[in-house]
Scaffold this motif. Structure first.
Motif, short mmCIF file in Angstrom:
data_model
loop_
_atom_site.label_atom_id
_atom_site.label_comp_id
_atom_site.label_asym_id
_atom_site.label_seq_id
_atom_site.Cartn_x
_atom_site.Cartn_y
_atom_site.Cartn_z
N MET A 1 1.31 10.15 -0.88
CA MET A 1 1.80 8.86 -1.32
C MET A 1 1.64 7.83 -0.21
O MET A 1 2.00 8.07 0.93
CB MET A 1 3.28 8.99 -1.71
CG MET A 1 3.84 7.72 -2.28
SD MET A 1 5.53 8.01 -2.80
CE MET A 1 6.24 6.50 -2.25
N SER A 2 1.11 6.70 -0.54
CA SER A 2 0.85 5.65 0.44
C SER A 2 2.11 4.85 0.74
O SER A 2 2.88 4.52 -0.17
CB SER A 2 -0.24 4.72 -0.10
OG SER A 2 -0.43 3.65 0.79
N LEU A 3 2.31 4.53 2.01
CA LEU A 3 3.42 3.67 2.40
C LEU A 3 3.08 2.19 2.21
O LEU A 3 3.94 1.33 2.26
CB LEU A 3 3.79 3.92 3.87
CG LEU A 3 4.38 5.29 4.19
CD1 LEU A 3 4.59 5.43 5.68
CD2 LEU A 3 5.69 5.49 3.45
N THR A 5 2.30 -0.61 -0.03
CA THR A 5 2.42 -1.01 -1.44
C THR A 5 1.69 -2.33 -1.67
O THR A 5 1.31 -3.03 -0.72
CB THR A 5 3.90 -1.19 -1.82
OG1 THR A 5 4.44 -2.26 -1.04
CG2 THR A 5 4.70 0.09 -1.58
N LYS A 60 -6.29 2.53 7.14
CA LYS A 60 -6.69 3.60 6.23
C LYS A 60 -8.12 3.98 6.56
O LYS A 60 -9.00 3.13 6.61
CB LYS A 60 -6.59 3.14 4.78
CG LYS A 60 -5.18 2.96 4.30
CD LYS A 60 -5.15 2.67 2.82
CE LYS A 60 -3.72 2.61 2.34
NZ LYS A 60 -3.65 2.54 0.89
N GLU A 81 -4.06 7.79 6.49
CA GLU A 81 -3.29 6.54 6.57
C GLU A 81 -2.38 6.59 7.79
O GLU A 81 -1.59 7.52 7.93
CB GLU A 81 -2.46 6.34 5.30
CG GLU A 81 -1.67 5.03 5.31
CD GLU A 81 -0.91 4.81 4.01
OE1 GLU A 81 -1.53 4.29 3.06
OE2 GLU A 81 0.28 5.17 3.96
#
Length: 172
Positions: A1-3, A5, A60, A81
């Protein structure tokens, strides 16, 4: 899950795409914050961004990268990331970076250049353990991309990243 947003991207003062520009901008930001420019030796960076108000920064890259800092003999792993909050002489809330100690991978959380001795840099793990090293172990020399006396036609274009620049070159 990417921090990172969509909300963070929208609030960013700077967002860049492409390895060449992201390499340049990340090294510039590290230098501006009085940190060694070789702390983040990432490859194939797809996106980087900076939220000036909060100091939040992200990078990234296409795939995880392992890098050995030869001067200190330490192996470090950079995830796809890497995020952090950056301020003068400090990186806090670091994610995506691990270092190998003995046979264990330890997640780093903070990096600080010592105010009283700016030749030393400390790395702290999420567990509270820390190590201090010379700043010079993480500094890389910038290679100039100037073209001089190489027999190139006058007014040649030199391509850096995605931008072509007009350059005056001496005729040989």
């Amino acid at each position: 899950m990417s921090l990172v947003t969509d909300e963070i991207r929208a609030s960013a003062s700077e967002v860049y795409h492409g390895d060449a520009i992201c390499q340049e901008k990340s090294k510039f930001l590290l230098t501006e914050m009085s940190l060694p420019n070789g702390l983040l030796p990432l490859e194939d960076i797809e996106e980087c961004g900076y939220v000036k108000d909060t100091g939040f920064v992200w990078l990234k890259q296409k795939k995880e990268k392992k890098h050995k800092f030869e001067k200190i003999g330490k192996l470090v792993s950079y995830g796809t990331e890497v995020t952090a909050t950056i301020e003068k002489g400090k990186i806090k809330k670091l994610t995506g970076v691990k270092t190998k100690e003995l046979m264990l991978w330890i997640t780093l959380s903070d990096i600080t250049v010592n105010e009283s001795n700016p030749d030393k840099i400390s790395f702290q793990a999420t567990s509270g353990l820390y190590r201090t090293f010379p700043v010079s172990a993480f500094q890389v020399e910038d290679v100039k991309k100037d073209v001089v006396d190489v027999g190139v036609a006058k007014d040649a274009k030199v391509v850096e990243g995605d931008v072509a620049k007009e350059t005056q070159v001496k005729e040989v």
